[in-house]
Design a protein around this motif. Structure first.
Motif, mmCIF file in Angstrom:
data_model
loop_
_atom_site.group_PDB
_atom_site.id
_atom_site.type_symbol
_atom_site.label_atom_id
_atom_site.label_comp_id
_atom_site.label_asym_id
_atom_site.label_seq_id
_atom_site.Cartn_x
_atom_site.Cartn_y
_atom_site.Cartn_z
ATOM 1 N N ARG A 24 34.098 44.669 39.693
ATOM 2 C CA ARG A 24 34.027 43.786 40.998
ATOM 3 C C ARG A 24 34.497 42.526 40.604
ATOM 4 N NH1 ARG A 24 27.390 43.581 41.703
ATOM 5 N NH2 ARG A 24 27.053 42.221 39.992
ATOM 6 N N GLN A 25 34.883 41.679 41.678
ATOM 7 C CA GLN A 25 35.371 40.136 41.318
ATOM 8 C C GLN A 25 34.771 39.442 42.799
ATOM 9 O OE1 GLN A 25 39.733 39.979 40.886
ATOM 10 N NE2 GLN A 25 39.198 38.210 39.600
ATOM 11 N N VAL A 26 34.374 38.132 42.250
ATOM 12 C CA VAL A 26 34.185 37.280 43.387
ATOM 13 C C VAL A 26 35.368 36.119 43.189
ATOM 14 C CG1 VAL A 26 32.490 35.442 43.689
ATOM 15 C CG2 VAL A 26 31.583 37.707 42.863
ATOM 16 N N ALA B 247 30.946 40.718 46.597
ATOM 17 C CA ALA B 247 32.202 41.008 45.774
ATOM 18 C C ALA B 247 33.107 41.845 46.299
ATOM 19 C CB ALA B 247 31.952 41.132 44.278
ATOM 20 N N GLU C 211 23.832 38.486 45.239
ATOM 21 C CA GLU C 211 24.824 38.401 44.095
ATOM 22 C C GLU C 211 25.622 39.759 43.808
ATOM 23 O OE1 GLU C 211 21.362 37.843 44.076
ATOM 24 O OE2 GLU C 211 20.440 38.632 42.000
ATOM 25 N N GLY D 79 37.123 33.184 42.205
ATOM 26 C CA GLY D 79 37.187 32.039 41.167
ATOM 27 C C GLY D 79 36.522 32.609 39.726
ATOM 28 N N LYS D 80 36.178 33.837 39.716
ATOM 29 C CA LYS D 80 35.388 34.555 38.602
ATOM 30 C C LYS D 80 36.368 35.832 37.992
ATOM 31 C CE LYS D 80 30.914 32.981 39.525
ATOM 32 N NZ LYS D 80 29.380 33.498 39.493
ATOM 33 N N GLU D 81 36.260 36.102 37.021
ATOM 34 C CA GLU D 81 36.846 37.217 36.254
ATOM 35 C C GLU D 81 36.365 38.283 37.011
ATOM 36 O OE1 GLU D 81 37.906 35.353 31.804
ATOM 37 O OE2 GLU D 81 36.702 37.195 32.075
ATOM 38 N N ARG D 82 37.464 39.620 36.754
ATOM 39 C CA ARG D 82 36.518 40.845 37.243
ATOM 40 C C ARG D 82 35.467 41.446 36.241
ATOM 41 N NH1 ARG D 82 41.642 44.827 38.710
ATOM 42 N NH2 ARG D 82 42.060 42.899 40.155
ATOM 43 N N GLU D 83 34.684 41.797 36.755
ATOM 44 C CA GLU D 83 33.561 42.202 36.145
ATOM 45 C C GLU D 83 33.212 43.686 36.311
ATOM 46 O OE1 GLU D 83 28.417 41.466 36.658
ATOM 47 O OE2 GLU D 83 29.873 41.233 38.173
#
Length: 122
Positions: free
Chosen positions: A38-40, A92, A89, A42-46
């Motif tokens: 998953r990805q938000v 994503a 949270e 501005g953030k890296e893929r998690e």
């Protein structure tokens, strides 16, 4: 080669559930390990979860253990992610991916879907 398409995303209230699906084209789906990321913005893929080609082995990110369940139906060329007790949270874009073995790193996957948006409201 395999093409992947996610579905099942949407808007859900905190505490609710969603089930994501990832449908694969071609006849080689059962040869691949599969993963969810998953990805938000501005953030890296998690990393979220991964499953071996036969489904016997699963891996989860710590934050998802006990809430999310990964599964697959090779006869239907479909991967699933059951998400329970969702939190804001968890919002994503969720991606499915295919690779040679279950891996927590996105570099271990050669094929990716386009993603499906999951939004959890508080």
């Amino acid at each position: 080669q395999v093409q992947l398409a996610e579905s099942g995303g949407g808007l859900v209230q905190a505490g609710g559930s969603l089930r994501l699906s990832c449908t694969a084209s071609g006849r080689t789906f059962s040869r691949y390990a599969m993963g969810w990321f998953r990805q938000v913005p501005g953030k890296e893929r998690e990393f979220v979860a991964a499953i071996s080609w036969g489904g016997a082995r699963t891996i989860y990110a710590d934050a998802m253990k006990g809430r999310f369940g990964i599964s697959r139906d090779n006869a239907k060329n479909t991967l699933y992610l059951q998400m329970n007790t969702l939190k804001p949270e968890d919002t994503a874009v969720y991606y499915c991916a295919a690779g040679n073995s279950p891996d927590t790193n996105e570099g271990g996957y050669a094929y990716w879907g386009q993603g499906t948006q999951v939004t959890v409201s508080s």
